[in-house]
Design an enzyme around this catalytic site. Structure first.
Site, PDB file in Angstrom:
ATOM      1  N   SER A   1      57.874  36.111  -7.199  1.00 13.55           N
ATOM      2  CA  SER A   1      56.892  36.776  -5.735  1.00 13.55           C
ATOM      3  C   SER A   1      57.243  36.805  -4.114  1.00 13.55           C
ATOM      4  O   SER A   1      57.961  37.183  -3.504  1.00 13.55           O
ATOM      5  CB  SER A   1      55.758  37.147  -5.977  1.00 13.55           C
ATOM      6  OG  SER A   1      55.118  35.256  -5.656  1.00 13.55           O
TER       7      SER A   1
ATOM      8  N   SER B   1      57.252  31.432  -8.708  1.00 13.46           N
ATOM      9  CA  SER B   1      57.637  32.016  -7.594  1.00 13.46           C
ATOM     10  C   SER B   1      58.324  31.567  -6.336  1.00 13.46           C
ATOM     11  O   SER B   1      58.863  32.062  -5.544  1.00 13.46           O
ATOM     12  CB  SER B   1      56.140  33.545  -7.503  1.00 13.46           C
ATOM     13  OG  SER B   1      55.991  33.798  -7.571  1.00 13.46           O
TER      14      SER B   1
ATOM     15  N   LYS C   1      56.380  33.839   4.121  1.00 12.47           N
ATOM     16  CA  LYS C   1      56.287  35.539   3.104  1.00 12.47           C
ATOM     17  C   LYS C   1      54.696  35.648   3.895  1.00 12.47           C
ATOM     18  O   LYS C   1      54.394  34.851   4.186  1.00 12.47           O
ATOM     19  CB  LYS C   1      55.633  34.106   1.511  1.00 12.47           C
ATOM     20  CG  LYS C   1      55.780  35.210   0.248  1.00 12.47           C
ATOM     21  CD  LYS C   1      55.297  33.865   0.122  1.00 12.47           C
ATOM     22  CE  LYS C   1      55.268  34.723  -1.642  1.00 12.47           C
ATOM     23  NZ  LYS C   1      54.707  34.336  -3.321  1.00 12.47           N
TER      24      LYS C   1
HETATM   25  N1  GLN Z   1      55.781  35.884 -12.551  1.00  6.56           N
HETATM   26  C1  GLN Z   1      54.028  35.025 -12.021  1.00  6.56           C
HETATM   27  C2  GLN Z   1      52.914  35.467 -11.413  1.00  6.56           C
HETATM   28  O1  GLN Z   1      53.154  36.910 -11.589  1.00  6.56           O
HETATM   29  C3  GLN Z   1      54.368  34.023 -10.635  1.00  6.56           C
HETATM   30  C4  GLN Z   1      53.803  34.362  -9.919  1.00  6.56           C
HETATM   31  C5  GLN Z   1      54.152  33.488  -8.900  1.00  6.56           C
HETATM   32  O2  GLN Z   1      54.995  32.099  -8.742  1.00  6.56           O
HETATM   33  N2  GLN Z   1      53.297  34.101  -7.453  1.00  6.56           N
HETATM   34  O3  GLN Z   1      51.911  35.394 -12.131  1.00  6.56           O
END
Ligand code: GLN
Length: 438
Positions: A100, A124, A25
């Site tokens: 994400s 995520s 990532k």
């Molecule tokens: N959807 C969540 C957020 O936008 C989780 C994102 C994540 O786990 N990086 O914060």
């Protein structure tokens, strides 16, 4: 030993079992490799240092395959929030792959790599893995070092893995998770998995909790029946299935969207163009210039975060949220006195069409409902593909559904064992619709 039991070792591309390529990532710093967090602000950032997770992965012999697309600074619900364009679900490229760490999930599901690294702050890893029909594993908060991982919300950020089998997830976990003195929240407990868990074929003596708060109105009927089927399978494998309650679940979304923005506002203040980040220079002042480099969700969270931390509002919002976070944590502590692991749906829906929810942040915020509580509590979580469901907008496709398995802090071994047994039991039905990638 065949390190990745899904990968054909006779494939001549891979000379040695450990030099397997792992997609990374774009939030893990790697020396000399452009790392952008999918933000215009860091478009040209080349880190001078290496994250501990990628360092450990390389020391174990794995190689970095390249950087994967993501929601900007890991904030988002769909992979649509990247400054460089959306990631697409390999099951149906008109659909989102999940939030994400989206590009990492896509790379594994599409068969580009046997495994990928991601981060899970509020879901995520678990949610995109579920929507792409692969395994996603978030260890206990603090098991993997956050050193060199661009910070989003420091009390929640947890590096983890995407793989095609639970066993592969366990192997990568053993390779990267370790104490790191460069991260003050890094845990010191030894990481080890008893090899015998991979020989288990039943769930005798395992107590599995099913929390009523995760079977709510609003969950897609196809997801619901997929999860009900998987629970029936768990019973067939002799587990004791127990109805439990995690009473503060409903507060997960509001607590997360108070704590997370507060930490985002602090962490992202460093991107001011002086030391980190590039400012365009097109605006009239530093504020306008900064806004050009950061997407609207980042700006929204920075504003909310500064607000909830400001004097006069701190007690009413941030302090209260941290108190309720404790209650959510206690829910899990109490539940794990009755059961070994907890199973739930990973997400309330299957993958939706790109663009279809983008204009409605509230609908998106609710998508996190099943993954946020475990993030707030810091407990380990795994998602395993268990079945398929037909989306409401198209009766001609079947899309993957994942089951979330949560365990007590530091008990990764328990969730990996249950996930592995469940995976074997579901293999036939899950594989029946899976495209052959190798
Ligand atoms: N959807 C969540 C957020 O936008 C989780 C994102 C994540 O786990 N990086 O914060």
């Amino acid at each position: 030993m065949n390190a990745f039991n899904t990968l054909p070792i006779e494939n001549p591309t891979f000379a040695n079992e450990n030099s397997l390529p792992i997609a990374v990532k774009d939030i893990f710093c790697e020396v000399g490799i452009r790392t952008t967090a999918s933000s215009k602000m860091l478009e040209n950032f080349v880190p001078p240092y290496e994250s501990t997770v990628t360092e450990n992965m390389k020391k174990a012999g794995f190689v970095s395959f390249g950087k994967t697309n993501m929601d900007e600074f890991a904030m988002g619900w769909s992979g649509e929030n990247s400054a460089f364009g959306p990631a697409k679900n390999p099951w149906d490229p008109t659909r989102i792959p999940g939030w994400s760490s989206s590009g990492s999930a896509v790379a594994v599901a599409a068969g580009l790599v046997p495994a990928a690294l991601g981060t899970d702050t509020g879901g995520s890893i678990r949610q995109p893995a579920s929507m792409c029909g692969i395994v996603g594993f978030k260890p206990t908060y603090g098991r993997n070092s956050r050193y060199g991982v661009m910070a989003m919300a420091s009390s929640l950020d947890t590096p983890g893995y995407f793989t095609r089998t639970v066993r592969d997830a366990g192997l990568l976990y053993e390779a990267t998770a370790a104490h790191d003195s460069r991260d003050s929240t890094s845990l010191t407990e030894k990481v080890s998995i008893d090899e015998s868990i991979w020989n288990r074929t039943d769930l005798k003596w395992v107590r599995i909790g099913v929390p009523k708060e995760y079977f709510i109105e609003g969950i897609d009927s196809g997801v619901r029946s997929a999860i009900d089927n998987a629970i029936a399978k768990i019973r067939e494998m002799w587990a004791e299935v127990i109805d439990i309650s995690l009473p503060h679940t409903e507060h997960g979304v509001s607590v997360y969207y108070t704590v997370c923005p507060a930490e985002v506002a602090s962490n992202l203040a460093r991107y001011d163009g002086i030391r980190f980040g590039t400012l365009s220079g097109n605006g009239n002042n530093i504020v306008e210039n900064r806004s050009e480099g950061l997407g609207s969700e980042i700006q929204r969270r920075s504003l909310v975060g500064s607000y909830v931390l400001s004097s006069g509002f701190y007690d009413a919002y941030y302090k209260k949220a941290t108190a309720v976070r404790e209650l959510i944590r206690n829910d899990f502590t109490n539940a794990f006195t009755q059961v070994d692991v907890i199973v739930t749906p990973t997400a309330p829906t299957v993958a939706w069409k790109i663009g279809s929810k983008w204009a409605d942040p509230l609908a998106l915020y609710l998508e996190d409902i099943f993954t946020l509580p475990a993030s707030l509590a810091g407990v380990p979580g795994l998602t395993v593909p268990v079945w398929y469901a037909t989306p409401k907008d198209d009766s001609s496709v079947d899309l993957p559904v994942g089951m979330q398995i949560l365990g007590p802090i530091l008990w990764e071994e328990k969730i990996l064992m249950v996930g592995h047994v469940l995976e074997q039991a579901m293999k036939e039905v899950v594989d029946s619709k899976k495209p052959k990638v190798f």
